[in-house]
Design a protein around this motif. Structure first.
Motif, mmCIF file in Angstrom:
data_model
loop_
_atom_site.group_PDB
_atom_site.id
_atom_site.type_symbol
_atom_site.label_atom_id
_atom_site.label_comp_id
_atom_site.label_asym_id
_atom_site.label_seq_id
_atom_site.Cartn_x
_atom_site.Cartn_y
_atom_site.Cartn_z
ATOM 1 N N GLN A 171 -14.934 -0.980 -1.523
ATOM 2 C CA GLN A 171 -14.101 -0.603 -2.652
ATOM 3 C C GLN A 171 -14.932 0.281 -3.567
ATOM 4 O O GLN A 171 -16.046 -0.078 -3.967
ATOM 5 C CB GLN A 171 -13.614 -1.814 -3.451
ATOM 6 C CG GLN A 171 -12.735 -1.404 -4.650
ATOM 7 C CD GLN A 171 -12.308 -2.577 -5.501
ATOM 8 O OE1 GLN A 171 -12.756 -3.697 -5.292
ATOM 9 N NE2 GLN A 171 -11.451 -2.330 -6.469
ATOM 10 N N CYS A 172 -14.413 1.466 -3.876
ATOM 11 C CA CYS A 172 -15.087 2.387 -4.784
ATOM 12 C C CYS A 172 -14.425 2.324 -6.152
ATOM 13 O O CYS A 172 -13.188 2.390 -6.261
ATOM 14 C CB CYS A 172 -15.012 3.824 -4.248
ATOM 15 S SG CYS A 172 -15.886 4.054 -2.674
ATOM 16 N N PHE A 173 -15.238 2.198 -7.178
ATOM 17 C CA PHE A 173 -14.725 2.222 -8.548
ATOM 18 C C PHE A 173 -15.779 2.855 -9.446
ATOM 19 O O PHE A 173 -16.914 2.392 -9.537
ATOM 20 C CB PHE A 173 -14.392 0.811 -9.043
ATOM 21 C CG PHE A 173 -13.815 0.808 -10.434
ATOM 22 C CD1 PHE A 173 -12.522 1.248 -10.650
ATOM 23 C CD2 PHE A 173 -14.568 0.405 -11.521
ATOM 24 C CE1 PHE A 173 -11.982 1.275 -11.923
ATOM 25 C CE2 PHE A 173 -14.036 0.419 -12.800
ATOM 26 C CZ PHE A 173 -12.744 0.864 -13.013
ATOM 27 N N LEU A 174 -15.386 3.965 -10.099
ATOM 28 C CA LEU A 174 -16.270 4.700 -11.003
ATOM 29 C C LEU A 174 -17.597 5.058 -10.331
ATOM 30 O O LEU A 174 -18.661 5.024 -10.951
ATOM 31 C CB LEU A 174 -16.525 3.891 -12.283
ATOM 32 C CG LEU A 174 -15.293 3.544 -13.127
ATOM 33 C CD1 LEU A 174 -15.710 2.769 -14.363
ATOM 34 C CD2 LEU A 174 -14.540 4.811 -13.513
ATOM 35 N N ASP A 206 -11.748 6.629 -6.517
ATOM 36 C CA ASP A 206 -11.567 5.180 -6.492
ATOM 37 C C ASP A 206 -10.613 4.802 -5.367
ATOM 38 O O ASP A 206 -9.650 5.509 -5.058
ATOM 39 C CB ASP A 206 -10.979 4.693 -7.822
ATOM 40 C CG ASP A 206 -11.941 4.866 -8.992
ATOM 41 O OD1 ASP A 206 -13.118 5.183 -8.735
ATOM 42 O OD2 ASP A 206 -11.504 4.674 -10.142
ATOM 43 N N GLY A 207 -10.864 3.668 -4.723
ATOM 44 C CA GLY A 207 -9.970 3.206 -3.661
ATOM 45 C C GLY A 207 -10.709 2.384 -2.623
ATOM 46 O O GLY A 207 -11.873 2.022 -2.804
ATOM 47 N N LEU A 208 -10.011 2.059 -1.526
ATOM 48 C CA LEU A 208 -10.552 1.249 -0.447
ATOM 49 C C LEU A 208 -10.905 2.137 0.744
ATOM 50 O O LEU A 208 -10.155 3.075 1.078
ATOM 51 C CB LEU A 208 -9.529 0.189 -0.020
ATOM 52 C CG LEU A 208 -8.984 -0.737 -1.123
ATOM 53 C CD1 LEU A 208 -8.026 -1.753 -0.524
ATOM 54 C CD2 LEU A 208 -10.110 -1.425 -1.861
ATOM 55 N N TYR A 209 -12.037 1.824 1.411
ATOM 56 C CA TYR A 209 -12.507 2.630 2.540
ATOM 57 C C TYR A 209 -13.033 1.723 3.644
ATOM 58 O O TYR A 209 -13.592 0.649 3.371
ATOM 59 C CB TYR A 209 -13.633 3.571 2.095
ATOM 60 C CG TYR A 209 -13.211 4.612 1.089
ATOM 61 C CD1 TYR A 209 -12.783 5.870 1.494
ATOM 62 C CD2 TYR A 209 -13.242 4.330 -0.272
ATOM 63 C CE1 TYR A 209 -12.398 6.838 0.578
ATOM 64 C CE2 TYR A 209 -12.854 5.281 -1.210
ATOM 65 C CZ TYR A 209 -12.434 6.533 -0.782
ATOM 66 O OH TYR A 209 -12.049 7.482 -1.697
ATOM 67 N N GLU A 210 -12.872 2.162 4.896
ATOM 68 C CA GLU A 210 -13.382 1.379 6.009
ATOM 69 C C GLU A 210 -14.901 1.491 6.087
ATOM 70 O O GLU A 210 -15.490 2.500 5.692
ATOM 71 C CB GLU A 210 -12.752 1.834 7.324
ATOM 72 C CG GLU A 210 -13.065 3.264 7.719
ATOM 73 C CD GLU A 210 -12.371 3.652 9.016
ATOM 74 O OE1 GLU A 210 -11.890 2.751 9.715
ATOM 75 O OE2 GLU A 210 -12.312 4.861 9.310
ATOM 76 N N SER A 231 -5.461 -1.948 -4.613
ATOM 77 C CA SER A 231 -4.840 -0.696 -4.174
ATOM 78 C C SER A 231 -4.575 0.242 -5.348
ATOM 79 O O SER A 231 -4.576 1.463 -5.193
ATOM 80 C CB SER A 231 -3.523 -0.985 -3.442
ATOM 81 O OG SER A 231 -3.732 -1.751 -2.280
ATOM 82 N N MET A 232 -4.345 -0.339 -6.523
ATOM 83 C CA MET A 232 -4.097 0.458 -7.719
ATOM 84 C C MET A 232 -5.391 0.993 -8.335
ATOM 85 O O MET A 232 -5.349 1.765 -9.294
ATOM 86 C CB MET A 232 -3.323 -0.361 -8.754
ATOM 87 C CG MET A 232 -1.882 -0.639 -8.368
ATOM 88 S SD MET A 232 -1.024 -1.713 -9.558
ATOM 89 C CE MET A 232 -0.975 -0.657 -11.014
ATOM 90 N N SER A 253 0.828 -1.207 0.000
ATOM 91 C CA SER A 253 0.000 0.000 0.000
ATOM 92 C C SER A 253 0.864 1.259 0.000
ATOM 93 O O SER A 253 0.586 2.222 -0.725
ATOM 94 C CB SER A 253 -0.932 0.011 1.214
ATOM 95 O OG SER A 253 -1.900 -1.006 1.131
ATOM 96 N N SER A 254 1.916 1.259 0.803
ATOM 97 C CA SER A 254 2.817 2.416 0.849
ATOM 98 C C SER A 254 3.475 2.656 -0.507
ATOM 99 O O SER A 254 3.588 3.799 -0.966
ATOM 100 C CB SER A 254 3.904 2.201 1.913
ATOM 101 O OG SER A 254 3.355 2.111 3.203
#
Length: 458
Positions: free
Chosen positions: A431-434, A417-421, A388-389, A345-346
């Motif tokens: 996971q958010c995408f578009l 876009d990305g990952l969220y708690e 993560s990408m 992730s880093s």
């Protein structure tokens, strides 16, 4: 029929989403033809590949024979080519490349081939024919390295000529046969002195479609003190030339020498480097004497595959090198520096901030590819890298217990876009995408940690 129609539509949408993502990001995964000889459940062949995991798969590797022609290495390579390329029937967006390199009698086969224009032309002609015959989409050059290991200083310019001539021949082939132009990539060095001696960076960058920076093997058991295999930044114990043995320094140098950021792919290792400690000190820079014992499956002293590391850390002490954003683990006199989901992730955050063209993974066969070791599902590292990408959820032909569409459809509206708690349930995450919202569930016993964008122990 209704269910089948829904499944077909979801699969088609998934392929289209994958195509959308490929335009701005590459996730290139190497597979090795020697992993088929590992024992038991560690044996890896193209049949173990998830066709929706990576945008490109590089088959490693072929060689160059005495007639300057590309040639298979293993007895069953051609059969394996067919198995790999049949995956494109499942995912038409997948691209495959054949890597050429290695050594013949301890020498790179490139050294003799590049010396004359006639021998380069013979190689190029054979490569185009070979790639088309076996349904590959491109060629990957794995010369370690021009001007090194028995080569001459002229190899630097000869490598440029080879890359230029290959690219032009690929263009001519595409026009003549009305085909999509074959891709051309190269695996390249990460250490500054090697880069300077081996490459005319600004020239080769014009002709390569993407450049795989081998940002690993910065440290290993050849040194007398512990160091991490693939650190993001320098550490306080680094001195002399070692201040440049890190990702930040390597990529900065490639950029400074004229490589376009969008063509550089950051290397993500699925293995760690080991040491045998010499004293009670266990931290970074602790005295060491050679490697820890070879892993039971990779059976090569000095490194362990991620699935072997999973076994090791179940009883080891795990530590985090905050200044380099990577973990290491110790047990007894054994020490291993490796990568996990948090370090991935880093590196993705750093890669994105520097506008790089994507990632390449060495290698698929050293991740926990069938989920037998790490209790985190198949390909835990590469799947995490993929999410993560910002790649979309993968299409699937069967209901998945860990990936379902959530009823909270508005969560991702307006979010990047990305990952969220998921504050309502720590065992799941979004996971958010578009603008679409997907709910993922952690493995039993784990919860989602936003600090690493991963599932881990409470």
């Amino acid at each position: 029929n209704f269910s089948f129609t829904l499944l077909f539509c979801f699969t088609a949408v998934g392929v289209l989403l994958a195509l959308h993502t490929v335009s701005s990001n590459r996730l290139v995964c190497h597979m090795t033809n020697w992993a088929q000889y590992r024992p038991s459940i560690a044996k890896f062949t193209p049949d173990n590949i998830d066709p929706f995991l990576c945008t490109h798969v590089i088959y490693t590797m072929a060689t160059i024979n005495s007639f300057n022609q590309i040639s298979p290495v293993e007895w069953n390579d051609e059969q394996q080519y067919n198995r790999l390329n049949s995956l494109k029937n499942v995912n038409p967006a997948l691209k495959t490349l054949l890597s050429v390199g290695g050594t013949v009698n301890g020498m790179s086969p490139f050294i003799a081939m590049v010396t004359k224009s006639e021998s380069r032309a013979a190689f190029i002609k054979s490569a185009i024919s070979f790639l088309h015959t076996h349904n590959f989409d491109g060629l990957n050059l794995a010369w370690e390295y021009p001007g090194h290991n028995g080569g001459s200083q002229e190899d630097k310019e000869r490598f440029t000529l080879l890359v230029m001539e290959l690219s032009k021949a690929f263009e001519a082939d595409a026009k003549e046969n009305r085909k999509t132009k074959l891709l051309l990539s190269a695996n390249v060095a990460a250490l500054r002195p090697t880069i300077d001696k081996a490459y005319e960076v600004s020239k080769i960058s014009l002709y390569l479609d993407f450049i795989n920076v081998m940002s690993y093997d910065y440290h290993g058991d050849w040194e007398a003190a512990t160091g991490h295999n693939s650190p993001l930044y320098r550490s306080s114990v680094d001195s002399g030339s070692h201040i440049h043995h890190n990702i930040n320094s390597s990529v900065s140098h490639w950029l400074a020498q004229g490589a376009p950021a969008e063509k550089l792919l950051l290397g993500f290792p699925t293995y760690g480097r080991t040491y045998r400690l010499r004293s009670i000190a266990t931290g970074l820079g602790a005295l060491a004497n050679g490697p820890a014992d070879a892993g039971p499956y990779t059976r090569t002293a000095g490194f362990w595959a991620y699935y072997e590391i999973c076994d090791f850390i179940s009883s080891a002490t795990v530590s985090w090198i905050s200044e380099q954003e990577v973990p290491y683990a110790t047990f007894g006199s054994s020490w291993v520096g490796y990568d996990d989901k948090k370090s991935y992730s880093s590196k993705v955050q750093w890669m994105t901030a520097n506008n790089l063209g994507g990632a390449h993974v060495w290698s698929m066969d050293m991740d926990d590819f069938d989920g037998s070791f790490c209790s985190a599902g198949a390909y835990p590292l590469i799947n995490h890298l993929r999410m993560s990408m910002g790649f979309p959820p993968k299409p699937t032909t069967t209901p998945s217990p860990t990936t379902t569409r959530d009823a909270v459809v508005d969560f991702c509206r307006g979010r990047p876009d990305g990952l969220y708690e998921n504050s309502a349930d720590k065992t799941t995450y979004f996971q958010c995408f578009l603008g679409n919202t997907y709910l993922h569930r952690c493995q039993p016993g784990l919860i989602y940690w936003d600090s690493c964008k991963c599932c881990n122990w409470p």
